[in-house]
Design a protein around this motif. Sequence first.
Motif, short mmCIF file in Angstrom:
data_model
loop_
_atom_site.label_atom_id
_atom_site.label_comp_id
_atom_site.label_asym_id
_atom_site.label_seq_id
_atom_site.Cartn_x
_atom_site.Cartn_y
_atom_site.Cartn_z
N CYS A 1 0.85 -1.20 0.00
CA CYS A 1 0.00 0.00 0.00
C CYS A 1 0.88 1.25 0.00
O CYS A 1 1.69 1.45 0.90
CB CYS A 1 -0.91 0.00 1.22
SG CYS A 1 -1.89 1.53 1.32
N ASN B 1 0.14 4.27 0.58
CA ASN B 1 -0.29 5.35 1.47
C ASN B 1 -0.25 5.00 2.95
O ASN B 1 -0.64 5.80 3.78
CB ASN B 1 -1.73 5.76 1.12
CG ASN B 1 -1.85 6.25 -0.30
OD1 ASN B 1 -0.87 6.64 -0.91
ND2 ASN B 1 -3.05 6.22 -0.83
N CYS C 1 -7.02 6.21 1.80
CA CYS C 1 -6.98 5.28 0.65
C CYS C 1 -7.16 6.03 -0.66
O CYS C 1 -8.05 6.87 -0.79
CB CYS C 1 -8.08 4.24 0.81
SG CYS C 1 -8.14 3.03 -0.52
N SER C 2 -6.33 5.72 -1.63
CA SER C 2 -6.46 6.32 -2.97
C SER C 2 -7.14 5.35 -3.94
O SER C 2 -7.21 5.63 -5.13
CB SER C 2 -5.09 6.74 -3.50
OG SER C 2 -4.23 5.62 -3.53
N PHE C 3 -7.62 4.22 -3.44
CA PHE C 3 -8.38 3.25 -4.24
C PHE C 3 -7.59 2.77 -5.47
O PHE C 3 -8.16 2.57 -6.55
CB PHE C 3 -9.74 3.84 -4.65
CG PHE C 3 -10.55 4.26 -3.45
CD1 PHE C 3 -11.35 3.35 -2.80
CD2 PHE C 3 -10.47 5.55 -2.96
CE1 PHE C 3 -12.08 3.72 -1.67
CE2 PHE C 3 -11.17 5.93 -1.83
CZ PHE C 3 -11.98 5.02 -1.19
N CYS C 4 -6.30 2.60 -5.28
CA CYS C 4 -5.43 2.16 -6.38
C CYS C 4 -5.57 0.66 -6.62
O CYS C 4 -5.19 0.16 -7.66
CB CYS C 4 -3.98 2.51 -6.06
SG CYS C 4 -3.33 1.60 -4.63
N ALA C 5 -6.08 -0.08 -5.64
CA ALA C 5 -6.32 -1.53 -5.73
C ALA C 5 -5.05 -2.37 -5.71
O ALA C 5 -5.11 -3.57 -5.98
CB ALA C 5 -7.16 -1.88 -6.96
N CYS D 1 -3.50 -3.37 -3.15
CA CYS D 1 -3.66 -4.38 -2.09
C CYS D 1 -4.46 -5.58 -2.61
O CYS D 1 -4.12 -6.73 -2.34
CB CYS D 1 -4.34 -3.75 -0.87
SG CYS D 1 -5.87 -2.89 -1.28
N PHE E 1 -13.31 -4.87 -3.45
CA PHE E 1 -13.98 -3.59 -3.21
C PHE E 1 -15.49 -3.78 -3.24
O PHE E 1 -16.01 -4.49 -4.11
CB PHE E 1 -13.58 -2.56 -4.27
CG PHE E 1 -12.25 -1.93 -4.01
CD1 PHE E 1 -12.12 -0.90 -3.09
CD2 PHE E 1 -11.13 -2.37 -4.67
CE1 PHE E 1 -10.90 -0.34 -2.83
CE2 PHE E 1 -9.89 -1.81 -4.42
CZ PHE E 1 -9.77 -0.78 -3.50
S1 SF4 Z 1 -6.51 0.62 -2.56
FE1 SF4 Z 1 -5.32 -0.64 -1.14
S2 SF4 Z 1 -3.17 -0.31 -1.72
FE2 SF4 Z 1 -4.37 1.35 -2.65
S3 SF4 Z 1 -4.31 3.01 -1.15
FE3 SF4 Z 1 -6.17 1.85 -0.72
S4 SF4 Z 1 -5.58 0.37 0.85
FE4 SF4 Z 1 -3.68 1.15 -0.09
#
Ligand code: SF4
Length: 159
Positions: free
Chosen positions: A79, A81, A112-116, A118, A129
């Motif tokens: 992750c 962030n 969270c930047s929702f980059c996925a 993880c 998600f």
């Molecule tokens: S989507 Fe997952 S990896 Fe990306 S910022 Fe959010 S928790 Fe971190």
Amino acid sequence: MKSLINYITGIFKGVWSLVLGMMVTGKYFFSPWKIVTQQYPENRKKLVMFDRFKGELIMPHNANNEHKCTGCGICEINCPNGTIEIISKQILLDDGKKKRAIDKHIYRMGMCSFCALCVKTCPFNALTFSQEFEHAVFNRAKLNKVLNKDGSSLMKGVE
Ligand code: SF4
Ligand code: SF4
């Protein structure tokens, strides 16, 4: 004389602009099926987000309250962030051996930047998600969540 002409012209332009606006309003008033704007929150119950929408990171559990998270910590490392914190514990197996297991999988959604990353890098497909999109809270602390449910355990067959 010129200022009077400008004044009258301005009035006509204003009235014409009003008429144009009312024509658009009237068009949708008499043909409501053409309206594309969705009325929110009135449509909350039937609102469906698109398939790729990333609403909130979750850890699916089955009917036996089992998940697939081994507590390996790979999602935490990947992750970018620092959104995820894994707190692990040692559990005692039937054969007397000790094994690492998840105690808390903490997800701080506000970071969270929702980059996925993880989700994509979890070797056990333990994360996904949800389609949840309503995240407004009065207290920022409520955006911090523990993804593994109380009393849950590792799904059998996941090593
Ligand atoms: S989507 Fe997952 S990896 Fe990306 S910022 Fe959010 S928790 Fe971190
Ligand atoms: S969610 Fe996946 S990557 Fe993260 S600790 Fe659990 S098993 Fe490891």
